[in-house]
Write an enzyme that holds these catalytic residues in place. Structure first.
Site, PDB file in Angstrom:
ATOM      1  N   LEU A  33       0.810  -1.223   0.000  1.00 57.00           N
ATOM      2  CA  LEU A  33       0.000   0.000   0.000  1.00 57.00           C
ATOM      3  C   LEU A  33       0.842   1.272   0.000  1.00 57.00           C
ATOM      4  O   LEU A  33       0.350   2.334   0.366  1.00 57.00           O
ATOM      5  CB  LEU A  33      -1.010   0.023   1.169  1.00 57.00           C
ATOM      6  N   PHE A  74       2.925  -8.081 -10.088  1.00 50.22           N
ATOM      7  CA  PHE A  74       2.890  -6.682 -10.530  1.00 50.22           C
ATOM      8  C   PHE A  74       3.676  -5.765  -9.593  1.00 50.22           C
ATOM      9  O   PHE A  74       4.078  -4.683  -9.998  1.00 50.22           O
ATOM     10  CB  PHE A  74       1.440  -6.171 -10.576  1.00 50.22           C
ATOM     11  N   TYR A 142      15.171   0.493 -14.690  1.00 50.17           N
ATOM     12  CA  TYR A 142      13.859  -0.160 -14.585  1.00 50.17           C
ATOM     13  C   TYR A 142      13.774  -1.355 -15.541  1.00 50.17           C
ATOM     14  O   TYR A 142      13.461  -2.488 -15.133  1.00 50.17           O
ATOM     15  CB  TYR A 142      12.742   0.853 -14.890  1.00 50.17           C
ATOM     16  N   ASN A 171       2.388   1.543 -22.556  1.00 48.77           N
ATOM     17  CA  ASN A 171       1.583   2.496 -21.808  1.00 48.77           C
ATOM     18  C   ASN A 171       0.229   1.923 -21.416  1.00 48.77           C
ATOM     19  O   ASN A 171      -0.726   1.995 -22.195  1.00 48.77           O
ATOM     20  CB  ASN A 171       1.393   3.766 -22.635  1.00 48.77           C
ATOM     21  N   PHE A 207       6.100  17.343 -24.527  1.00 44.74           N
ATOM     22  CA  PHE A 207       7.563  17.244 -24.485  1.00 44.74           C
ATOM     23  C   PHE A 207       8.133  17.064 -25.898  1.00 44.74           C
ATOM     24  O   PHE A 207       8.504  15.955 -26.290  1.00 44.74           O
ATOM     25  CB  PHE A 207       7.989  16.072 -23.598  1.00 44.74           C
TER      26      PHE A 207
END
Ligand code: UDP
Length: 327
Positions: A33, A74, A142, A171, A207
Site C-alpha cells: 500500500l 505486478f 527499470y 503504456n 515534451f
C-alpha cells in the site's frame, strides 16, 4: 485457480484482480500500500498487507494462503525516470523482492508465474512494431530490473520446473468504472491531461514536437488496462498447455501525444490548452509493440483498441474521482 496477485492494490494489479474474479478465479492480493490503494482491491479478494522485501511477510502470506496455483507479479517500482535517479530501487529492490517471492513460491509448490514485464527491454529496436525476436537492450535500470527477473525465471524453470510468462508492454491506460489510475506524483500523459480538463492544472506541456513522426510528437502504444488484464489471464490459463513464453503486447499502430490530446478534447469538451516544451531526456520518437504472437497463440484481441474509447473510460473514472482514491 487460486491466484496470488502481488501489487493487486495498484493500477494494473487491481484491474487484473477484478477480471480474474469475473473469470471465476479465486484471488489473494498482496500489497504494501505504498503506491496502491486498499479501496482498489475487489471486495471478493482476500487481502494481505505486506512487503516483498520482508521474507517474514512473504512466509506469512504463503502460510495463511496455502494451495496457490499461480502468481501474477505486478508489485514493483515502475518509473523509468525515477530509475535513472535512484537506480538501486530497481537494480536491487525490484530484484530482491522478486527473489523473495520466487523463493517462497517454489517452497510452497507453486507451478505458474506471470511477470508484468516491460517493453523498456527494447531501447534500440531494429524494427517497429517491436516483436519478441528483438534484441534486448534495457533502456533504463527499470528495464534492466525486469530483464533480471526474466532471467531468474528462466533458471527457475530449468531448476524447479516453474512455468512462466513474461508480458512486455508500454503504456497501460484507461480505467474501469470502479477502479482507476491514481499515482502520486502523477507523471503519465493521460491523467495529466485529464487534470487540466478537471481544472486542477492550467495546461499540459508537450515534451517536444520536432520528432520524426507524422505530427512531430512522440508516438506511444496505449493499451487499455482491462485488455492487459485479459492478456495476463490468458497467459496464466494457457501455461500448462503451451509452456513458458514471452509476449509483447501492443494495441496496433500507436498514437501521438497530439492525437491523445485531441481525443481528450473531444471526449471532455474542454479546450485543454497546451504548450510545447523541450524534449524529455530518454524519450524515443516511436514505441509500438507487435502483439502478433499473443493474438495468434492465445486469441487475445484488445477490446478497447481506439484512443477515444480508452480516453472515455479514463475520463469517466477521473471525473467521478477527481482526487483519485482520496475522495
Ligand atoms: N508526455 C508529454 N507531456 C507530459 C507527460 C508525457 O508530452 O506531461 C509524453 C511523453 O514524452 C511520451 C508520452 O507523453 O511521449 C507518454 O508519456 P508517459 O509518461 O505517459 O509514459 P511513458 O511513455 O514515459 O511510459
Amino acid at each position: 485457480m487460486k491466484i496470488l496477485v502481488t501489487g493487486g492494490a495498484g493500477y494494473i494489479g487491481s484491474a487484473t484482480s477484478a477480471e480474474l474474479i469475473a473469470a471465476g478465479h479465486q484471488v489473494v492480493v498482496f500489497d504494501n500500500l505504498y503506491q496502491g490503494h486498499r479501496q482498489a482491491v475487489p471486495a471478493e479478494a482476500a487481502f494481505v498487507q505486506g512487503d516483498l522485501s520482508s521474507r517474514a511477510d512473504v512466509a506469512r502470506l504463503f502460510a495463511e494462503h496455502p494451495g496457490i496455483d499461480g502468481i501474477m507479479h505486478f508489485a514493483s517500482y515502475t518509473l523509468v525516470g525515477e530509475s535513472m535517479q535512484q537506480p538501486l530501487l530497481y537494480l536491487r529492490d525490484n530484484l530482491v523482492n522478486a527473489a523473495n517471492l520466487l523463493e517462497a513460491a517454489v517452497a510452497a509448490g507453486v507451478r505458474r508465474f506471470i511477470l508484468s514485464s516491460t517493453a523498456n527491454l527494447f531501447d534500440d529496436p531494429a524494427k517497429m512494431p517491436i516483436d519478441e525476436h528483438e534484441r534486448i537492450v534495457p533502456g533504463s535500470p527499470y528495464g534492466e530490473s525486469k530483464f533480471f527477473i526474466e532471467r531468474t525465471l528462466h533458471w527457475f524453470e530449468r531448476i524447479y520446473g516453474l512455468r512462466y510468462a513474461c508480458m512486455r508492454y508500454f503504456n497501460a491506460s484507461g480505467d474501469a468504472p470502479e477502479r482507476g489510475e491514481d499515482h502520486d506524483p502523477e507523471t503519465h500523459l493521460i491523467p495529466l491531461i485529464l487534470q487540466v480538463a478537471l481544472g486542477q492544472r492550467e495546461q499540459i506541456t508537450i515534451f517536444g514536437d520536432d520528432y520524426p513522426t507524422p505530427d512531430g510528437t512522440c508516438v506511444r502504444d496505449y493499451v487499455h488496462v482491462a485488455d492487459l488484464a485479459q492478456a495476463h489471464i490468458l497467459a496464466m490459463e494457457s501455461l500448462d498447455r503451451l509452456g513458458s513464453r514471452k509476449y509483447n503486447l501492443g494495441n496496433g499502430s500507436g498514437f501521438s501525444v497530439m492525437e491523445v490530446l485531441d481525443a481528450a478534447r473531444r471526449v471532455t469538451g474542454h479546450p485543454i490548452p497546451h504548450v510545447v516544451g523541450p524534449r524529455r531526456p530518454g524519450d524515443p520518437a516511436t514505441l509500438v509493440a507487435s502483439s502478433e504472437s499473443i493474438r495468434r497463440e492465445l486469441g487475445w484481441r484488445p477490446r478497447y483498441p481506439d484512443i477515444e474509447t480508452i480516453m472515455r473510460s479514463a475520463w469517466e473514472w477521473h471525473r467521478a474521482h477527481p482526487h483519485g482514491y482520496g475522495e
